[in-house]
Write a protein that holds these residues in place. Sequence first.
Motif, PDB file in Angstrom:
ATOM      1  N   ARG A 164       0.731  -1.107  -0.016  1.00 59.63           N
ATOM      2  CA  ARG A 164       0.243  -0.109  -0.038  1.00 59.63           C
ATOM      3  C   ARG A 164       0.781   1.314  -0.019  1.00 59.63           C
ATOM      4  NH1 ARG A 164      -4.899  -1.427   4.340  1.00 59.63           N
ATOM      5  NH2 ARG A 164      -5.692  -3.117   3.008  1.00 59.63           N
ATOM      6  N   VAL A 165       2.124   1.208   0.045  1.00 61.61           N
ATOM      7  CA  VAL A 165       3.050   2.256   0.174  1.00 61.61           C
ATOM      8  C   VAL A 165       2.819   3.023  -1.274  1.00 61.61           C
ATOM      9  CG1 VAL A 165       5.045   0.913  -0.366  1.00 61.61           C
ATOM     10  CG2 VAL A 165       5.346   3.170   0.748  1.00 61.61           C
ATOM     11  N   THR A 166       3.067   4.115  -1.257  1.00 59.25           N
ATOM     12  CA  THR A 166       2.852   4.962  -2.564  1.00 59.25           C
ATOM     13  C   THR A 166       4.193   4.993  -3.517  1.00 59.25           C
ATOM     14  OG1 THR A 166       3.576   7.149  -1.445  1.00 59.25           O
ATOM     15  CG2 THR A 166       1.355   6.636  -1.581  1.00 59.25           C
ATOM     16  N   MET A 167       3.898   5.133  -4.690  1.00 56.76           N
ATOM     17  CA  MET A 167       5.488   5.070  -5.391  1.00 56.76           C
ATOM     18  C   MET A 167       6.301   6.189  -5.083  1.00 56.76           C
ATOM     19  SD  MET A 167       5.073   2.392  -7.205  1.00 56.76           S
ATOM     20  CE  MET A 167       6.397   2.757  -8.288  1.00 56.76           C
ATOM     21  N   SER A 168       5.768   7.435  -4.757  1.00 56.13           N
ATOM     22  CA  SER A 168       6.767   8.460  -4.326  1.00 56.13           C
ATOM     23  C   SER A 168       7.630   8.105  -3.106  1.00 56.13           C
ATOM     24  CB  SER A 168       6.042   9.760  -3.955  1.00 56.13           C
ATOM     25  OG  SER A 168       5.068   9.487  -2.790  1.00 56.13           O
ATOM     26  N   LYS A 169       6.986   7.204  -2.350  1.00 62.26           N
ATOM     27  CA  LYS A 169       7.673   6.834  -1.027  1.00 62.26           C
ATOM     28  C   LYS A 169       8.736   5.670  -1.407  1.00 62.26           C
ATOM     29  CE  LYS A 169       4.648   7.994   2.738  1.00 62.26           C
ATOM     30  NZ  LYS A 169       3.981   7.586   3.936  1.00 62.26           N
ATOM     31  N   HIS A 229      11.736   7.344  -2.947  1.00 63.40           N
ATOM     32  CA  HIS A 229      12.454   8.191  -1.750  1.00 63.40           C
ATOM     33  C   HIS A 229      13.151   7.224  -0.811  1.00 63.40           C
ATOM     34  CE1 HIS A 229      12.506  11.554   1.234  1.00 63.40           C
ATOM     35  NE2 HIS A 229      13.668  11.350   0.612  1.00 63.40           N
ATOM     36  N   THR A 230      12.732   5.951  -1.138  1.00 65.08           N
ATOM     37  CA  THR A 230      13.320   4.742  -0.212  1.00 65.08           C
ATOM     38  C   THR A 230      14.414   4.266  -1.083  1.00 65.08           C
ATOM     39  OG1 THR A 230      11.261   3.959   0.887  1.00 65.08           O
ATOM     40  CG2 THR A 230      13.127   2.414   0.702  1.00 65.08           C
ATOM     41  N   LEU A 231      14.333   4.132  -2.349  1.00 64.28           N
ATOM     42  CA  LEU A 231      15.526   3.678  -3.136  1.00 64.28           C
ATOM     43  C   LEU A 231      16.690   4.929  -3.300  1.00 64.28           C
ATOM     44  CD1 LEU A 231      13.451   2.366  -6.320  1.00 64.28           C
ATOM     45  CD2 LEU A 231      14.600   0.827  -4.366  1.00 64.28           C
ATOM     46  N   GLN A 232      16.254   5.973  -3.091  1.00 67.99           N
ATOM     47  CA  GLN A 232      17.253   7.073  -3.068  1.00 67.99           C
ATOM     48  C   GLN A 232      17.916   7.120  -1.891  1.00 67.99           C
ATOM     49  OE1 GLN A 232      15.391  11.105  -3.354  1.00 67.99           O
ATOM     50  NE2 GLN A 232      17.503  12.107  -3.668  1.00 67.99           N
ATOM     51  N   LEU A 243      17.966  -3.844 -10.277  1.00 64.17           N
ATOM     52  CA  LEU A 243      17.755  -2.224 -10.354  1.00 64.17           C
ATOM     53  C   LEU A 243      18.848  -1.535  -9.571  1.00 64.17           C
ATOM     54  CD1 LEU A 243      14.021  -1.529 -10.701  1.00 64.17           C
ATOM     55  CD2 LEU A 243      15.644  -1.021 -12.329  1.00 64.17           C
ATOM     56  N   ASP A 244      19.303  -0.356  -9.876  1.00 66.36           N
ATOM     57  CA  ASP A 244      19.987   0.507  -9.061  1.00 66.36           C
ATOM     58  C   ASP A 244      19.302   2.016  -9.093  1.00 66.36           C
ATOM     59  OD1 ASP A 244      20.678   1.631 -11.337  1.00 66.36           O
ATOM     60  OD2 ASP A 244      22.994   0.838 -10.986  1.00 66.36           O
ATOM     61  N   TRP A 245      19.501   2.929  -8.082  1.00 63.23           N
ATOM     62  CA  TRP A 245      18.965   4.408  -8.048  1.00 63.23           C
ATOM     63  C   TRP A 245      18.979   5.128  -9.311  1.00 63.23           C
ATOM     64  CZ3 TRP A 245      14.976   6.786  -6.992  1.00 63.23           C
ATOM     65  CH2 TRP A 245      15.142   8.319  -6.989  1.00 63.23           C
ATOM     66  N   SER A 246      20.124   4.963 -10.129  1.00 64.12           N
ATOM     67  CA  SER A 246      20.621   5.469 -11.169  1.00 64.12           C
ATOM     68  C   SER A 246      19.682   5.153 -12.483  1.00 64.12           C
ATOM     69  CB  SER A 246      21.882   5.391 -11.609  1.00 64.12           C
ATOM     70  OG  SER A 246      22.400   4.224 -11.788  1.00 64.12           O
ATOM     71  N   GLU A 247      19.112   3.890 -12.515  1.00 67.83           N
ATOM     72  CA  GLU A 247      18.279   3.460 -13.494  1.00 67.83           C
ATOM     73  C   GLU A 247      16.713   3.714 -13.260  1.00 67.83           C
ATOM     74  OE1 GLU A 247      17.202  -0.706 -15.846  1.00 67.83           O
ATOM     75  OE2 GLU A 247      18.709  -0.843 -14.411  1.00 67.83           O
ATOM     76  N   ALA A 248      16.586   3.514 -11.802  1.00 65.88           N
ATOM     77  CA  ALA A 248      15.133   3.505 -11.544  1.00 65.88           C
ATOM     78  C   ALA A 248      14.587   5.008 -11.487  1.00 65.88           C
ATOM     79  CB  ALA A 248      14.984   3.245 -10.032  1.00 65.88           C
ATOM     80  N   GLN A 249      15.498   6.164 -11.324  1.00 63.31           N
ATOM     81  CA  GLN A 249      14.898   7.422 -11.311  1.00 63.31           C
ATOM     82  C   GLN A 249      14.595   7.886 -12.891  1.00 63.31           C
ATOM     83  OE1 GLN A 249      17.891  10.088 -10.218  1.00 63.31           O
ATOM     84  NE2 GLN A 249      19.523   9.082 -11.448  1.00 63.31           N
ATOM     85  N   HIS A 250      14.740   7.195 -13.809  1.00 67.74           N
ATOM     86  CA  HIS A 250      14.506   7.493 -15.136  1.00 67.74           C
ATOM     87  C   HIS A 250      13.356   6.709 -15.546  1.00 67.74           C
ATOM     88  CE1 HIS A 250      17.860   9.764 -15.558  1.00 67.74           C
ATOM     89  NE2 HIS A 250      18.729   8.885 -15.427  1.00 67.74           N
ATOM     90  N   GLU A 290       6.433   1.791 -15.077  1.00 65.13           N
ATOM     91  CA  GLU A 290       7.585   0.777 -15.282  1.00 65.13           C
ATOM     92  C   GLU A 290       8.241   0.424 -14.134  1.00 65.13           C
ATOM     93  OE1 GLU A 290       8.628   2.883 -19.722  1.00 65.13           O
ATOM     94  OE2 GLU A 290       9.618   3.558 -17.870  1.00 65.13           O
ATOM     95  N   LEU A 291       8.303   1.233 -13.301  1.00 64.93           N
ATOM     96  CA  LEU A 291       8.934   0.757 -11.912  1.00 64.93           C
ATOM     97  C   LEU A 291       8.328  -0.218 -11.288  1.00 64.93           C
ATOM     98  CD1 LEU A 291      11.346   1.393 -10.093  1.00 64.93           C
ATOM     99  CD2 LEU A 291      10.064   3.133  -9.105  1.00 64.93           C
ATOM    100  N   GLN A 292       6.962  -0.129 -10.904  1.00 66.22           N
ATOM    101  CA  GLN A 292       5.971  -1.140 -10.459  1.00 66.22           C
ATOM    102  C   GLN A 292       6.374  -2.557 -11.033  1.00 66.22           C
ATOM    103  OE1 GLN A 292       2.041   0.099  -9.782  1.00 66.22           O
ATOM    104  NE2 GLN A 292       1.442  -1.909  -8.887  1.00 66.22           N
TER     105      GLN A 292
END
Length: 514
Positions: free
Chosen positions: A5-10, A13-16, A51-58, A63-65
């Motif tokens: 249930r956690v939002t994609m924005s969180k 932020h967690t990955l960052q 995945l890593d953060w450099s790829e996930a942020q784009h 797509e991320l889900q």
Amino acid sequence: MPTPRVTMSKIRHTLQLLHSGNLSTRQIGAALGISKSTVSDIASYTRAAGLDWSEAQHLSDEELQARLYRPPVARQSRQFEPDYAELHSELKRAGVTLQLLWEEYQRQHQGAAYKYSAFCEKYQQWAKRLKRSMRQTHEAGDKLFVDYAGQTVPVVDASTGEITQAQVFVAVLGASNFTYACATPGQKAADWVASIIAALEFIGGVPRLLVPDQPRALMTRPDRYEPTSHRLLEELSQHYSLAVLPARPAKPRDKPKVEVAVQVVERWILARLRHQRFFSLGALNKAIAALLQDLNERPFKKLPGCRCSAFASLDQPALKALPATRMAIARFKPARVNIDYHVELDGHYYSAPHRLVGQMVELRITASTVEVLHGQTRVAAHTLNPRRGAHTTTPEHMPASHRAHLQWTPAKLIAWAERVGAATAAVVRWQMEHRAHPEQGYRSCLGLMRLGREYGPDRLEAACARAQSIRAPHYKSIASILSFGLDQRALDAPIATQASLPLHENVRGPDYYH
């Protein structure tokens, strides 16, 4: 596993924060308001996905889900799926409920049927995928929605070249979406009612309710709660036994069916006619009728069949029969009964009962008749007469004295006089022959009739004989003869005359002048 249930924005932020490596999972969870186990799960999903953060942020959220979470695996169900389109169609029939449909479904698929709660939930989820106009459940033969389209069609007068804008009327049945459209010269009350009658004849029956808007042409007093209908709309309701339920002013959601039908007519009929030129309203309606048939036969996108098949199976069997006669379109005009007990319409005068002199009445005018209404009661009816300055009079509307005068003709007056006697008949003939017009002698003859009722026919006959003998066959002479009793003397008896003036002190005599 199910999507957290956690939002994609969180999640981002967690990955960052995990990528920075400066905080523990407990600290990251406390900072973002999620549990440390959720942070650990997100980290493990990221490693499993490579995945890593450099790829996930784009990546986008979708797509991320898709990279982090595997798609859910559908469970294999042993239950038989109902035909939701058929259920939706059956619910439009009067008295049909989900409970009844579920019981029939359960008897048909024993052991493989959903329970009632799951049955209802699955149907409601299916119904939510339909258009908003399809969410409402309309009983078969219940409502006919009517309105005018916003678009107009130009019609050219072939003789003058003048262009007028024809208005497009639209009607639709609630259960089947069976649609009717036609063009009218305007949006007056007569145009509305004539179009509604044409719509009823097109569908071949009468529904229980008519749902119009509240235009001034149909509503003399628009109101949210108790609108007052135009007299012509009331006549339509009474003639066709059709209840009228106007939508609330400025509330198009009260009649979404016709709002969608107007849009469909504009797209599938008017848009196709945009390159054609019309020189009469009849030609325009002929073109609309051809495209209307194609519209009603066009298949539904999310339901089986088309408007025609839905109408044949749903609305048509539930409609009431049309009345034996077509309602005549009338217009109404207020009028005041004049002192001569006539009302005026377009320069012609029509009679009304004389007791209504000075009172306000309402004229109901059709193509061939004129009716005089006092309150809710029809007090007179006449054939429409275009002759200006003329009168149409019903004898029953006249006072008794006027009616009696109107009924007497020269022949009837002479026949009455002959029954009294030859002298009376001679006097009446003299009245008719020595007047510029026979009707000018009516009053004198009616006076003679009054004298006959007062003195009796024998004395009247004797008085007329004496009047003839002295060559004075006038009403006044005969009345004088009767008042002085001269009719009771023989015609050859001398009438006493005064030989000389009586002696009196006021009489001067001939010596006064000499």
